[in-house]
Enzyme design. Structure first.
Site, mmCIF file in Angstrom:
data_model
loop_
_atom_site.group_PDB
_atom_site.id
_atom_site.type_symbol
_atom_site.label_atom_id
_atom_site.label_comp_id
_atom_site.label_asym_id
_atom_site.label_seq_id
_atom_site.Cartn_x
_atom_site.Cartn_y
_atom_site.Cartn_z
ATOM 1 N N GLU A 245 -1.906 -4.058 -41.350
ATOM 2 C CA GLU A 245 -1.304 -4.478 -42.618
ATOM 3 C C GLU A 245 -1.693 -5.919 -42.934
ATOM 4 O O GLU A 245 -1.338 -6.846 -42.187
ATOM 5 C CB GLU A 245 0.228 -4.360 -42.568
ATOM 6 C CG GLU A 245 0.880 -4.804 -43.873
ATOM 7 C CD GLU A 245 2.392 -4.698 -43.857
ATOM 8 O OE1 GLU A 245 3.034 -5.286 -44.740
ATOM 9 O OE2 GLU A 245 2.921 -4.034 -42.946
ATOM 10 N N LYS A 377 14.804 6.718 -29.245
ATOM 11 C CA LYS A 377 13.825 6.992 -30.302
ATOM 12 C C LYS A 377 14.443 7.663 -31.526
ATOM 13 O O LYS A 377 13.784 8.430 -32.220
ATOM 14 C CB LYS A 377 12.671 7.843 -29.739
ATOM 15 C CG LYS A 377 11.948 7.163 -28.591
ATOM 16 C CD LYS A 377 10.912 8.037 -27.928
ATOM 17 C CE LYS A 377 10.313 7.309 -26.718
ATOM 18 N NZ LYS A 377 9.364 8.143 -25.982
ATOM 19 N N ASP A 453 6.383 1.239 -25.860
ATOM 20 C CA ASP A 453 6.405 2.570 -26.469
ATOM 21 C C ASP A 453 6.631 2.397 -27.965
ATOM 22 O O ASP A 453 7.729 2.010 -28.387
ATOM 23 C CB ASP A 453 7.535 3.402 -25.856
ATOM 24 C CG ASP A 453 7.492 4.857 -26.298
ATOM 25 O OD1 ASP A 453 6.870 5.139 -27.346
ATOM 26 O OD2 ASP A 453 8.072 5.704 -25.605
ATOM 27 N N HIS A 551 -0.299 -10.065 -51.637
ATOM 28 C CA HIS A 551 -0.864 -8.785 -51.203
ATOM 29 C C HIS A 551 -2.079 -8.406 -52.050
ATOM 30 O O HIS A 551 -3.039 -7.820 -51.540
ATOM 31 C CB HIS A 551 0.200 -7.683 -51.275
ATOM 32 C CG HIS A 551 1.033 -7.589 -50.036
ATOM 33 N ND1 HIS A 551 0.662 -6.841 -48.948
ATOM 34 C CD2 HIS A 551 2.216 -8.164 -49.706
ATOM 35 C CE1 HIS A 551 1.570 -6.942 -47.998
ATOM 36 N NE2 HIS A 551 2.533 -7.742 -48.437
#
Length: 571
Positions: A245, A377, A453, A551
């Site tokens: 990004e 998660k 993770d 951006h």
């Protein structure tokens, strides 16, 4: 100390508990005997002392009388047998836990074995046979025993035809790079796709064998940028961020600059505990409630902790919290895990406790080692309220001059924006732990760079960002509170070369031998510090109306990157 075993069902929920006589102690070798453990210990100790004294007197008499030592009587044989038997018992009783902790532990006790060596009452089910191959990539289980061809072409043809299972290539060939290349070629023939943009060479496939990824056919390249220095708790950190990004690293770097020029940030770790919550079912809700009362009774905690802790040098049980749904009981175990993230470590300890409880609660049917009350998660209120992993608060006071010159805005605008966007806006959306601008951005980038993770970004990104005007409204106090940052500096992807280098850059590579757990806690504070910098910079861009402009300038490109990638990656 005597082990407090449940001789009768615990009192009903809400009824007063009777205090047990004596403190709990660890399970030992003599617990299987019919006599109380203190009597068993006394008997074996006495037998050892008496037999040893008798044999020493007999051997002394033989020396004086010049009688050969190999000439023994029936009484001496019996005394020798008693001596050896009592010695074996005493060594098992006093030494087994210590020996097990050294022999059976890995660097951070992070290799999970489902079956517990202490009990055979809860055995793991045998693996189901593999289904017949449909496309040839996995192959047939019946072909594993067949001899592997020597030529690459024959191997690829066998994989495509389903005669050779793809997953055995590393083991059969003994060359992980060659196995990945052959699997990749078989995949190309099966799918008809060239996958030329996916690199194959330049990666150590041996490093992932059996721990990080199965059936590899290449690796994905991700750029790593550096934000910093992040001045945190008096130290300077250069924070690695793996992301695609645009503007993310630059924005975080601007936040780091504002923090450093204002004197730095500080952090505190409020809690450090990984969780695992198995679920079990009973014939009735009353029986489930009895187990709940037993587990949450403080008088039983010492015994449970001894059973739990014996599987690891670093895992230490902290709390047990239970919840019920009908006749199902969810047991949320929390424990410290040293410098490991600790999921496998706590799973081993939980399995030990389940095996231990099975004797006293024979009607308990363990449905799963994880019942989602952990919660791993997944976005869950239990992690937001109770915490999971490292619970961290990071704060800084940004000077008015820095807000104006570096962040291009003012204190009042930032405070107002945070209330309307991060607090009220998130409440309108019904957010759960999402009272922030983009904490997930920074958490994901640091996680990928340091071998964490990535899926645990879900709960690790739960964050509430607070902004206040201080010092008579001139300066800005900013803080981020993150109750469930799940990180480790050993195990899993942290052992790979690139990720290990990023951890080394932060000074937290591997386990801290002098103070276990310190490296992982520092990494958690760096994650929170990075989020603090990212929140500060993005909110400033929003307040100043710079987000879209930046951006459009840095996150868009007219260059045909597909051709560039094809040219640069073609062998």
């Amino acid at each position: 100390m005597d082990v407090r075993r449940r001789m009768a069902p615990p009192p009903a929920v809400g009824a007063p508990h009777r205090k047990a006589a004596g403190a709990p102690r660890a399970l030992q070798a003599g617990d299987a005997l019919p006599l109380p453990i203190r009597h068993t210990n006394l008997i074996f100790s006495a037998l050892f002392a008496v037999s040893l004294a008798y044999l020493m007197r007999r051997w002394r008499a033989k020396i004086r009388s010049s009688i050969p030592f190999h000439v023994v009587s029936l009484t001496e044989i019996l005394a020798t047998f008693v001596l050896v038997a009592s010695l074996i018992y005493l060594l098992s009783f006093f030494g087994i836990a210590f020996v097990q902790s050294i022999v059976s532990s890995t660097d951070e006790d992070d290799d999970f074995l489902v079956a517990s060596s202490s009990s055979s009452s809860a055995k793991a089910p045998a693996p189901a046979p593999a289904p017949p191959a449909q496309c040839g990539l996995l192959g047939s289980a019946d072909a594993v025993s067949e001899k592997m061809p020597e030529e690459d072409e024959e191997i690829v043809a066998g994989v495509v035809a389903g005669k050779i299972p793809s997953y055995v290539l590393e083991t059969k060939l003994g060359d992980c790079r060659r196995a990945a290349g052959l699997r990749r070629e078989a995949l190309r023939r099966i799918t008809g796709r060239q996958i030329e943009g996916l690199p194959l060479d330049g990666f150590d496939y041996t490093s992932i064998l059996g721990q990080c990824c199965e059936l590899p056919v290449g690796y994905v390249q991700l750029p790593v940028g550096i934000a910093g220095p992040l001045l945190l708790d008096g130290q300077r950190f250069y924070v690695p961020m793996a992301t695609t990004e645009g503007c993310l690293v630059a924005s975080t770097n601007r936040g780091c600059k504002a923090i450093a020029e204002s004197g730095g940030a500080s952090s505190v770790v409020l809690r450090d505990a990984m969780t695992r919550a198995p679920v079990a079912r009973f014939p009735t809700a009353l029986q489930a409630a009895q187990l709940k009362a037993f587990l949450e009774d403080p008088a039983n905690f010492d015994t449970l902790s001894v059973v739990f802790n014996r599987s690891s040098r670093f895992g230490r049980l902290q709390t047990v919290q239970c919840a019920m749904a009908g006749r199902n009981i969810y047991m949320r175990f929390s424990c410290s895990t040293g410098d490991a993230m600790g999921m496998n470590m706590i799973s081993k300890g939980v399995q030990n406790v389940l095996d231990y409880l099975q004797d006293d609660f024979p009607d308990m049917d363990v449905i799963s080692i994880s019942g989602n009350f952990c919660s791993d998660k997944k976005s869950a209120a239990v992690n937001w309220i109770e915490g999971r992993g490292k619970s961290v608060v990071c704060e800084a006071v940004i000077k008015e001059e820095i807000v104006r010159k570096v962040l291009k805005t003012n204190v009042q605008s930032l405070v107002e924006l945070n209330v309307i966007k991060n607090l009220a806006g998130s409440a309108v959306a019904g957010a759960l732990g999402g009272f922030n601008a983009h904490a997930s951005n920074i958490v994901s980038a640091i996680f990928i760079a340091t071998g964490q993770d990535p899926a645990q970004n879900v709960e690790s990104s739960q964050c509430i960002t607070m902004l206040e005007a201080v010092n008579d409204g001139r300066d800005l106090h900013i803080s981020v509170t993150m109750p469930s940052i799940e990180v480790g500096t050993v195990g899993g992807g942290t052992q790979l070369a690139s990720q290990s280098a990023c951890l080394d850059l932060l000074g937290v590579k591997g386990a801290n031998r002098e103070s276990p757990g310190t490296n992982a806690r520092i990494l958690a504070t760096v994650v929170a510090g990075g989020v603090l910098a990212g929140e500060l910079s993005l909110l400033s861009a929003l307040a100043a109306g710079q987000l879209v402009k930046s951006h459009m300038k840095y996150n868009r490109s007219s260059r045909d990157m597909s051709k560039a990638a094809s040219l640069s990656l073609t062998p």
